[in-house]
Each structure stands twice: as structure tokens, then as C-alpha cells.
Design a protein around this motif. Sequence first.
Motif, PDB file in Angstrom:
ATOM      1  N   ASN A 117       6.885  10.868   3.081  1.00 15.34           N
ATOM      2  CA  ASN A 117       5.450  11.003   3.303  1.00 15.34           C
ATOM      3  C   ASN A 117       4.660  10.414   2.138  1.00 15.34           C
ATOM      4  O   ASN A 117       5.195  10.140   1.063  1.00 15.34           O
ATOM      5  CB  ASN A 117       5.068  12.466   3.555  1.00 15.34           C
ATOM      6  CG  ASN A 117       5.389  13.359   2.368  1.00 15.34           C
ATOM      7  OD1 ASN A 117       4.996  13.083   1.239  1.00 15.34           O
ATOM      8  ND2 ASN A 117       6.096  14.452   2.626  1.00 15.34           N
ATOM      9  N   ARG A 118       3.379  10.244   2.358  1.00 13.66           N
ATOM     10  CA  ARG A 118       2.516   9.589   1.380  1.00 13.66           C
ATOM     11  C   ARG A 118       2.428  10.362   0.068  1.00 13.66           C
ATOM     12  O   ARG A 118       2.310   9.762  -1.008  1.00 13.66           O
ATOM     13  CB  ARG A 118       1.112   9.395   1.971  1.00 13.66           C
ATOM     14  CG  ARG A 118       1.075   8.349   3.077  1.00 13.66           C
ATOM     15  CD  ARG A 118      -0.203   8.501   3.937  1.00 13.66           C
ATOM     16  NE  ARG A 118      -1.408   8.533   3.122  1.00 13.66           N
ATOM     17  CZ  ARG A 118      -2.114   7.461   2.788  1.00 13.66           C
ATOM     18  NH1 ARG A 118      -1.726   6.268   3.211  1.00 13.66           N
ATOM     19  NH2 ARG A 118      -3.200   7.570   2.059  1.00 13.66           N
ATOM     20  N   THR A 119       2.521  11.683   0.127  1.00 16.15           N
ATOM     21  CA  THR A 119       2.436  12.496  -1.094  1.00 16.15           C
ATOM     22  C   THR A 119       3.559  12.142  -2.056  1.00 16.15           C
ATOM     23  O   THR A 119       3.353  12.034  -3.278  1.00 16.15           O
ATOM     24  CB  THR A 119       2.487  13.985  -0.753  1.00 16.15           C
ATOM     25  OG1 THR A 119       1.407  14.316   0.114  1.00 16.15           O
ATOM     26  CG2 THR A 119       2.399  14.829  -2.017  1.00 16.15           C
ATOM     27  N   ALA A 178       5.501   4.263   1.996  1.00 16.59           N
ATOM     28  CA  ALA A 178       5.978   5.483   2.656  1.00 16.59           C
ATOM     29  C   ALA A 178       6.797   5.139   3.891  1.00 16.59           C
ATOM     30  O   ALA A 178       7.845   5.740   4.156  1.00 16.59           O
ATOM     31  CB  ALA A 178       4.795   6.370   3.023  1.00 16.59           C
ATOM     32  N   SER A 179       6.332   4.152   4.638  1.00 14.17           N
ATOM     33  CA  SER A 179       7.043   3.746   5.854  1.00 14.17           C
ATOM     34  C   SER A 179       8.407   3.160   5.520  1.00 14.17           C
ATOM     35  O   SER A 179       9.409   3.474   6.173  1.00 14.17           O
ATOM     36  CB  SER A 179       6.203   2.728   6.624  1.00 14.17           C
ATOM     37  OG  SER A 179       6.904   2.237   7.742  1.00 14.17           O
ATOM     38  N   THR A 204       0.840  -1.190   0.000  1.00 12.87           N
ATOM     39  CA  THR A 204       0.000   0.000   0.000  1.00 12.87           C
ATOM     40  C   THR A 204       0.879   1.245   0.000  1.00 12.87           C
ATOM     41  O   THR A 204       2.094   1.168   0.242  1.00 12.87           O
ATOM     42  CB  THR A 204      -0.904   0.024   1.237  1.00 12.87           C
ATOM     43  OG1 THR A 204      -0.079   0.160   2.409  1.00 12.87           O
ATOM     44  CG2 THR A 204      -1.728  -1.240   1.336  1.00 12.87           C
ATOM     45  N   VAL A 205       0.261   2.380  -0.255  1.00 10.13           N
ATOM     46  CA  VAL A 205       0.987   3.647  -0.211  1.00 10.13           C
ATOM     47  C   VAL A 205       1.576   3.870   1.176  1.00 10.13           C
ATOM     48  O   VAL A 205       2.728   4.302   1.326  1.00 10.13           O
ATOM     49  CB  VAL A 205       0.053   4.816  -0.591  1.00 10.13           C
ATOM     50  CG1 VAL A 205       0.743   6.162  -0.327  1.00 10.13           C
ATOM     51  CG2 VAL A 205      -0.347   4.711  -2.062  1.00 10.13           C
ATOM     52  N   THR A 206       0.805   3.558   2.200  1.00 13.88           N
ATOM     53  CA  THR A 206       1.287   3.731   3.575  1.00 13.88           C
ATOM     54  C   THR A 206       2.495   2.836   3.849  1.00 13.88           C
ATOM     55  O   THR A 206       3.476   3.270   4.465  1.00 13.88           O
ATOM     56  CB  THR A 206       0.161   3.404   4.573  1.00 13.88           C
ATOM     57  OG1 THR A 206      -0.931   4.296   4.353  1.00 13.88           O
ATOM     58  CG2 THR A 206       0.653   3.554   6.003  1.00 13.88           C
ATOM     59  N   GLU A 207       2.436   1.592   3.396  1.00 13.22           N
ATOM     60  CA  GLU A 207       3.556   0.670   3.604  1.00 13.22           C
ATOM     61  C   GLU A 207       4.801   1.143   2.866  1.00 13.22           C
ATOM     62  O   GLU A 207       5.914   1.090   3.403  1.00 13.22           O
ATOM     63  CB  GLU A 207       3.164  -0.733   3.142  1.00 13.22           C
ATOM     64  CG  GLU A 207       2.127  -1.398   4.046  1.00 13.22           C
ATOM     65  CD  GLU A 207       1.572  -2.676   3.464  1.00 13.22           C
ATOM     66  OE1 GLU A 207       1.110  -3.530   4.237  1.00 13.22           O
ATOM     67  OE2 GLU A 207       1.585  -2.814   2.205  1.00 13.22           O
ATOM     68  N   VAL A 250       5.107   9.299  -2.257  1.00 15.07           N
ATOM     69  CA  VAL A 250       4.850   7.968  -2.806  1.00 15.07           C
ATOM     70  C   VAL A 250       3.791   8.029  -3.908  1.00 15.07           C
ATOM     71  O   VAL A 250       3.935   7.372  -4.951  1.00 15.07           O
ATOM     72  CB  VAL A 250       4.406   6.996  -1.695  1.00 15.07           C
ATOM     73  CG1 VAL A 250       3.984   5.649  -2.283  1.00 15.07           C
ATOM     74  CG2 VAL A 250       5.527   6.801  -0.688  1.00 15.07           C
ATOM     75  N   TYR A 251       2.735   8.813  -3.695  1.00 21.57           N
ATOM     76  CA  TYR A 251       1.703   8.955  -4.728  1.00 21.57           C
ATOM     77  C   TYR A 251       2.306   9.458  -6.038  1.00 21.57           C
ATOM     78  O   TYR A 251       1.976   8.970  -7.129  1.00 21.57           O
ATOM     79  CB  TYR A 251       0.608   9.919  -4.262  1.00 21.57           C
ATOM     80  CG  TYR A 251      -0.460   9.279  -3.405  1.00 21.57           C
ATOM     81  CD1 TYR A 251      -1.286   8.281  -3.928  1.00 21.57           C
ATOM     82  CD2 TYR A 251      -0.654   9.679  -2.087  1.00 21.57           C
ATOM     83  CE1 TYR A 251      -2.267   7.694  -3.142  1.00 21.57           C
ATOM     84  CE2 TYR A 251      -1.635   9.095  -1.291  1.00 21.57           C
ATOM     85  CZ  TYR A 251      -2.432   8.103  -1.829  1.00 21.57           C
ATOM     86  OH  TYR A 251      -3.408   7.517  -1.047  1.00 21.57           O
TER      87      TYR A 251
END
Length: 261
Positions: free
Chosen positions: A38-40, A32-33, A27-30, A42-43
Motif C-alpha cells: 500500500n501507499r503508506t 506501490a503497484s 510516483t508513490v502509486t506506481e 511506500v511513503y
Amino acid sequence: MTAETSQTLDRGLRVLKLLADTDHGLTVTELASRLGVNRTVVYRLLATLEQHSLVRRDLGGRARVGLGVLGLAHQVHPLLREAALPALRSLAEDIGATAHLTLVDGSEALAVAVVEPTWTDYHVAYRTGFRHPLDRGAAGRAILAGRGMQPTADGSRWERFADSLEDEDGDGEGPGGAGDERGTLVRTGTATVGTGLATDRVRYVLTHGELEAGASGAAAPLLGVPGVEGSVGVVMLAEAVPERVGPRVVEAATEVSEALR
């Protein structure tokens, strides 16, 4: 002086490596971690990689490696063939048998380079593109051996090499020796790899009649080549592989490994 690098490109490549190391996507969260961003960020990375078909996202939003990588991977085989051909030619001429470079393709072994000897009256025809299961034939079994695997006594499954594989009884044969009905892992051969350390041992695998009746094979795994999993071997029309072939195949596999590093 350290060369300047692109942080964005580095992150994009790290995304691809992370996705390549998982079967279920991330996922995006995974992401990013794991990247520490940050998630932005990664997007944006995923959007760019998606435009080039290098990444795709499923209905659940998990990112996976895209089909675009196949186009890149297709260009790798010619480079591998070019690097391996000198060692394969030398091996084929020396042994008088068809030599081949085989790589992993999913659950199969794929012959990507084949060299036939020029001086023999007859030899096995072995075409580039030939596929077979990893657990059949010397080439595939050598790849599994390179992973540290060996078949169980009944051949029903594969397990980690036991310490006893070092040929403790001194008869020149490892587990599954002359009495092995499957004819695999007939003998364990050892040789030093590119580092020259005596403790770094390479095993070769001998088989008979697994892919073609009357044909025997010998192969050794490629070791120490990041991102490449394969083997170098020979196939010949013989009931048994001559004594010197196993060590010679290990030597050729070492040469190819060094050429690919």
C-alpha cells in the motif's frame, strides 16, 4: 535452511532498483503497484531513503535516485580494479602493451584500471580516469558491441549486429574490414565465454588512430556481470594489431568477468 532476511530492507532495495531503471522517476502509486504494497509503506520507504540522500522527489512528487548513490558507487571502482588487476597484468606482460579496464560512465567510456608492461622499450601512456565517447576507440566500441551494436557502413549511426557478422566470406574480416576508412570493427573475433558453450560468442573490436595518432587498440566486452558494463583492452603504438591480440584480449575479458561475478 533459508537465511532470515529483512522485508523492509528488501523493499527499500527494490525501490532503488525500480527507480534506477527509469529516466523519468516513479510516483508513490506506481511504486506501490510494482511492489505490491500500500501507499503508506511506500511513503515510509521513500522518507527513509530520502534521509540518506538515496532518493529525491521532484516538484511533481515523482521519486528519483538521489545523489547519495554516487558516494556508494565511488567505492565500487577500487573493488573492480582489485579484481581486474591480475588479468590486466598478465595481458600487459604477454602482449607488451598497455592494458586497461574501461567502464561506462553515462555516455562516455572511463578507464578505471591501467597496467603498463614492464619489459618494453616504449609503450602508450594511458592514465586512469581517461574518458572518451563510447563510439570512439576500441574500449568504447567493444562496450557497444557487448550491447549487440555495430556501426553502419557510413558510420552515421549504430545498429544491431547482423547475422552476417559471423564472417561469412571467410577472409577473417567482418563488416568494415580492411577497406573501412574509420578502421573500426576491422575483424570479428570469437571465443567461448565462461560457460564454455560454443554458441556463446564474444566479439572483439580493433581500431586504429581514433584516440591517438599512430596508436591501435583491441578490446572485448565484459559479459555476464550484472550491473557492470565495460570492456578489457590494450593500446599499442602500431599500424596494425597482431593476429593473436584479439583472442588474447577476449581471454582477459573473460577472466575479469569471472572475477567480478
